[in-house]
Design a protein around this motif. Sequence first.
Motif, PDB file in Angstrom:
ATOM      1  N   LEU A  74       0.835  -1.205   0.000  1.00 21.29           N
ATOM      2  CA  LEU A  74       0.000   0.000   0.000  1.00 21.29           C
ATOM      3  C   LEU A  74       0.869   1.254   0.000  1.00 21.29           C
ATOM      4  O   LEU A  74       0.604   2.205  -0.747  1.00 21.29           O
ATOM      5  CB  LEU A  74      -0.914   0.009   1.225  1.00 21.29           C
ATOM      6  CG  LEU A  74      -2.254  -0.678   1.028  1.00 21.29           C
ATOM      7  CD1 LEU A  74      -3.065  -0.583   2.298  1.00 21.29           C
ATOM      8  CD2 LEU A  74      -3.006   0.007  -0.097  1.00 21.29           C
ATOM      9  N   MET A  75       1.939   1.242   0.834  1.00 18.91           N
ATOM     10  CA  MET A  75       2.841   2.394   0.865  1.00 18.91           C
ATOM     11  C   MET A  75       3.478   2.605  -0.492  1.00 18.91           C
ATOM     12  O   MET A  75       3.611   3.724  -0.976  1.00 18.91           O
ATOM     13  CB  MET A  75       3.932   2.185   1.908  1.00 18.91           C
ATOM     14  CG  MET A  75       3.557   2.601   3.295  1.00 18.91           C
ATOM     15  SD  MET A  75       4.831   2.123   4.452  1.00 18.91           S
ATOM     16  CE  MET A  75       6.131   3.252   4.014  1.00 18.91           C
ATOM     17  N   PHE A  76       3.869   1.476  -1.127  1.00 19.12           N
ATOM     18  CA  PHE A  76       4.512   1.549  -2.436  1.00 19.12           C
ATOM     19  C   PHE A  76       3.581   2.196  -3.459  1.00 19.12           C
ATOM     20  O   PHE A  76       3.967   3.096  -4.198  1.00 19.12           O
ATOM     21  CB  PHE A  76       4.870   0.128  -2.877  1.00 19.12           C
ATOM     22  CG  PHE A  76       5.683   0.046  -4.120  1.00 19.12           C
ATOM     23  CD1 PHE A  76       7.040   0.253  -4.082  1.00 19.12           C
ATOM     24  CD2 PHE A  76       5.086  -0.253  -5.326  1.00 19.12           C
ATOM     25  CE1 PHE A  76       7.785   0.173  -5.218  1.00 19.12           C
ATOM     26  CE2 PHE A  76       5.841  -0.338  -6.477  1.00 19.12           C
ATOM     27  CZ  PHE A  76       7.193  -0.121  -6.407  1.00 19.12           C
ATOM     28  N   ILE A  77       2.306   1.746  -3.463  1.00 21.29           N
ATOM     29  CA  ILE A  77       1.383   2.277  -4.465  1.00 21.29           C
ATOM     30  C   ILE A  77       1.044   3.737  -4.181  1.00 21.29           C
ATOM     31  O   ILE A  77       1.040   4.577  -5.082  1.00 21.29           O
ATOM     32  CB  ILE A  77       0.115   1.411  -4.510  1.00 21.29           C
ATOM     33  CG1 ILE A  77       0.446   0.031  -5.068  1.00 21.29           C
ATOM     34  CG2 ILE A  77      -0.955   2.046  -5.374  1.00 21.29           C
ATOM     35  CD1 ILE A  77      -0.690  -0.924  -5.017  1.00 21.29           C
ATOM     36  N   LEU A  78       0.795   4.064  -2.912  1.00 13.96           N
ATOM     37  CA  LEU A  78       0.309   5.413  -2.626  1.00 13.96           C
ATOM     38  C   LEU A  78       1.412   6.462  -2.644  1.00 13.96           C
ATOM     39  O   LEU A  78       1.197   7.585  -3.074  1.00 13.96           O
ATOM     40  CB  LEU A  78      -0.383   5.443  -1.256  1.00 13.96           C
ATOM     41  CG  LEU A  78      -1.722   4.735  -1.211  1.00 13.96           C
ATOM     42  CD1 LEU A  78      -2.318   4.843   0.165  1.00 13.96           C
ATOM     43  CD2 LEU A  78      -2.671   5.344  -2.220  1.00 13.96           C
TER      44      LEU A  78
END
Lengths: 83, 162, 107
Positions: free
Chosen positions: B57-61
């Motif tokens: 999630l951190m990677f995508i956001l």
Amino acid sequence: MINIIYFILVSIGILFSGYRLIKGPNHFDRVVSLDVINVMIIGVLVVIAIIAKNEMLIDVAIAYGILGFLETIVFAKFLEVRS
Amino acid sequence: MKKIISLSLVMFIIWVLMAGFNVQEVIVGAAVSIILSVILSNYVQMSFKWNIIIKLLMFILMYIPILIIELIKANLDVAKRVLNPNLPINPGIVKVPTKVKSDLGKLTLANSITLTPGTISIDADVENVYIHWIDVKGETAEEHQKHISSSFEGVLGRIFND
Amino acid sequence: MIIIGKILLVISGLFYALGGLGLLRMPDVYNRAQAGTKATTLGTFSALVGACFFFPAWTPKLLLILVFVAITNPVGSSTLLRSAYRNGVKPEKATVDALKEFYEKEV
């Protein structure tokens, strides 16, 4: 109309890359332009799939992408070993 | 056991993305991915932890928006250089130190350096990345790092260094 | 929606033409690979996103191709350039060359 503009632009790109593919001073220029043409053909296959309204050409684009990547890696390793 | 489950899950997700949500396709995909991951599990090094969801999630956001903005800037830069009749380039190969340690993090860093304005990564060793830069600015390695990779280092270090 | 898709397709063709022009005009293999890789990556991205606007049902497969191109295209050009450097293709007009010391130390 859009199709004609798109294909004219893409054929300009492939023409210049093909010039470099034939003329290129050494082998690495040729392989770089081959890589560029491969990635261009993935996009062209997707556009042909839109025009023909045929989902199967997307699968062809996936397989073509995998083969093009393998081709680049194999050429790089081959040219590195040979000298 | 954990390795087999995570490997078959990855294979199954890719299969479903390619084949679609048909009942027969899903059953065949599950069977084939379990058999294949039992066979292949000795050759693969994959560790599955629960915090990978938070990391994804951190990677995508946080990471993908930076990358897309940099990619568009890079292409406008290439267009500006190619269409200029004088061809304004000042190339060189520079060495940039990095703090990202894991292999996956270093691969992501090298790929994003390749997609940002004017740079392409050539080689890497344990703590440096070697970069061909189309328009060299500055003298020391710190200045180079500030120009090239400072916008990625923070985010990638937070994601991949636990 | 289809209008946005058409605009994205024209942008994709424009970047392909720019990549070919860069391949033609740049002086040595490193600069050529830079122009080619960046322009074709963004061109393929915008063609795929444009196809998502035309047919929303195709989105998962197109997303798969997008992730695949985003991972493999920089890796391929990076490998090629590394093998070119190891074979002694010198970067033309280079002001700095940090890789030379590294390979001399390694050998």
